[in-house]
Write a protein that holds these residues in place. Structure first.
Motif, mmCIF file in Angstrom:
data_model
loop_
_atom_site.group_PDB
_atom_site.id
_atom_site.type_symbol
_atom_site.label_atom_id
_atom_site.label_comp_id
_atom_site.label_asym_id
_atom_site.label_seq_id
_atom_site.Cartn_x
_atom_site.Cartn_y
_atom_site.Cartn_z
ATOM 1 N N VAL A 1 -16.448 -27.303 27.014
ATOM 2 C CA VAL A 1 -17.766 -27.868 26.755
ATOM 3 C C VAL A 1 -17.903 -28.282 25.284
ATOM 4 O O VAL A 1 -18.672 -29.167 24.952
ATOM 5 N N ASN A 2 -17.149 -27.666 24.418
ATOM 6 C CA ASN A 2 -17.246 -27.987 22.997
ATOM 7 C C ASN A 2 -16.367 -29.163 22.605
ATOM 8 O O ASN A 2 -16.460 -29.653 21.491
ATOM 9 N N THR A 3 -15.494 -29.613 23.480
ATOM 10 C CA THR A 3 -14.554 -30.657 23.097
ATOM 11 C C THR A 3 -14.704 -31.942 23.893
ATOM 12 O O THR A 3 -14.271 -32.989 23.439
ATOM 13 N N THR A 4 -15.282 -31.886 25.088
ATOM 14 C CA THR A 4 -15.363 -33.101 25.909
ATOM 15 C C THR A 4 -16.776 -33.660 25.907
ATOM 16 O O THR A 4 -17.745 -32.917 25.888
ATOM 17 N N ASP A 5 -16.856 -34.979 25.940
ATOM 18 C CA ASP A 5 -18.148 -35.651 25.992
ATOM 19 C C ASP A 5 -18.510 -35.871 27.463
ATOM 20 O O ASP A 5 -18.322 -36.956 28.004
ATOM 21 N N SER A 6 -19.039 -34.830 28.106
ATOM 22 C CA SER A 6 -19.290 -34.925 29.541
ATOM 23 C C SER A 6 -20.742 -35.262 29.877
ATOM 24 O O SER A 6 -21.040 -35.627 31.005
ATOM 25 N N ARG A 7 -21.662 -35.169 28.913
ATOM 26 C CA ARG A 7 -23.060 -35.524 29.164
ATOM 27 C C ARG A 7 -23.193 -37.041 29.156
ATOM 28 O O ARG A 7 -22.649 -37.724 28.292
ATOM 29 N N VAL A 8 -23.912 -37.569 30.139
ATOM 30 C CA VAL A 8 -24.072 -39.014 30.270
ATOM 31 C C VAL A 8 -25.545 -39.363 30.120
ATOM 32 O O VAL A 8 -26.402 -38.738 30.733
ATOM 33 N N GLN A 9 -25.819 -40.357 29.295
ATOM 34 C CA GLN A 9 -27.170 -40.880 29.156
ATOM 35 C C GLN A 9 -27.118 -42.352 29.547
ATOM 36 O O GLN A 9 -26.435 -43.156 28.914
ATOM 37 N N LEU A 10 -27.820 -42.689 30.618
ATOM 38 C CA LEU A 10 -27.811 -44.033 31.175
ATOM 39 C C LEU A 10 -29.150 -44.697 30.861
ATOM 40 O O LEU A 10 -30.203 -44.120 31.126
ATOM 41 N N SER A 11 -29.120 -45.893 30.287
ATOM 42 C CA SER A 11 -30.341 -46.596 29.880
ATOM 43 C C SER A 11 -30.402 -47.969 30.542
ATOM 44 O O SER A 11 -29.384 -48.630 30.716
#
Length: 146
Positions: free
Chosen positions: A38-48
């Motif tokens: 969780v500290n190394t991967t960009d797994s959160r997605v923000q869709l606009s």
């Protein structure tokens, strides 16, 4: 990713197709499950999606969507974030699904209210109950001396 296809429903009888070029995806580190990853991967997605400029909506759908989603908008941009899953791909799918659901509900026309009237029986029961309650309260008073 591909265009976002929204299935037909009220307000969009032929469905909607949001071009992939109009969707803006941003990735960041996610809080939540994932352990060390969780500290190394960009797994959160923000869709606009900018509702004011999208070609997916016609004028009636656009005004309806802007009105119904007003509390969730930043200007005219609708932002959806997904970080429940550990994998970025699953979060991308979840964000796209949420955006599709939000747009489908937003373009649906409001259901007109059908005025109803209370039945004769319910009116009679209400008035009988009021009379009975008034009688109970009247019986609590001191008797009048004659």
């Amino acid at each position: 990713m591909d265009d976002l296809i929204i299935s037909p429903g009220p307000g969009a009888p032929r469905g909607l197709r949001v071009p992939a070029a109009e969707l803006i995806e941003q990735f960041s580190r996610s809080s939540g499950p994932g352990g060390q990853g969780v500290n190394t991967t960009d797994s959160r997605v923000q869709l606009s999606l900018d509702l004011a400029t999208t070609t997916a909506l016609d004028d009636a759908q656009r005004s309806r969507a802007l009105r119904s989603l007003a509390a969730r908008l930043d200007g005219s941009v609708l932002m959806i974030a997904a970080s429940e899953e550990r994998a970025q791909r699953r979060n991308r799918v979840a964000a796209r699904r949420r955006l599709a659901d939000a747009l489908r509900e937003a373009v649906a026309p409001p259901v007109p209210r059908r005025p109803t009237r209370p039945t004769k029986g319910s009116q009679r029961r209400r008035l009988d109950a009021k009379t009975q309650r008034g009688t109970i309260k009247a019986n609590r008073r001191k008797p009048v001396a004659e």
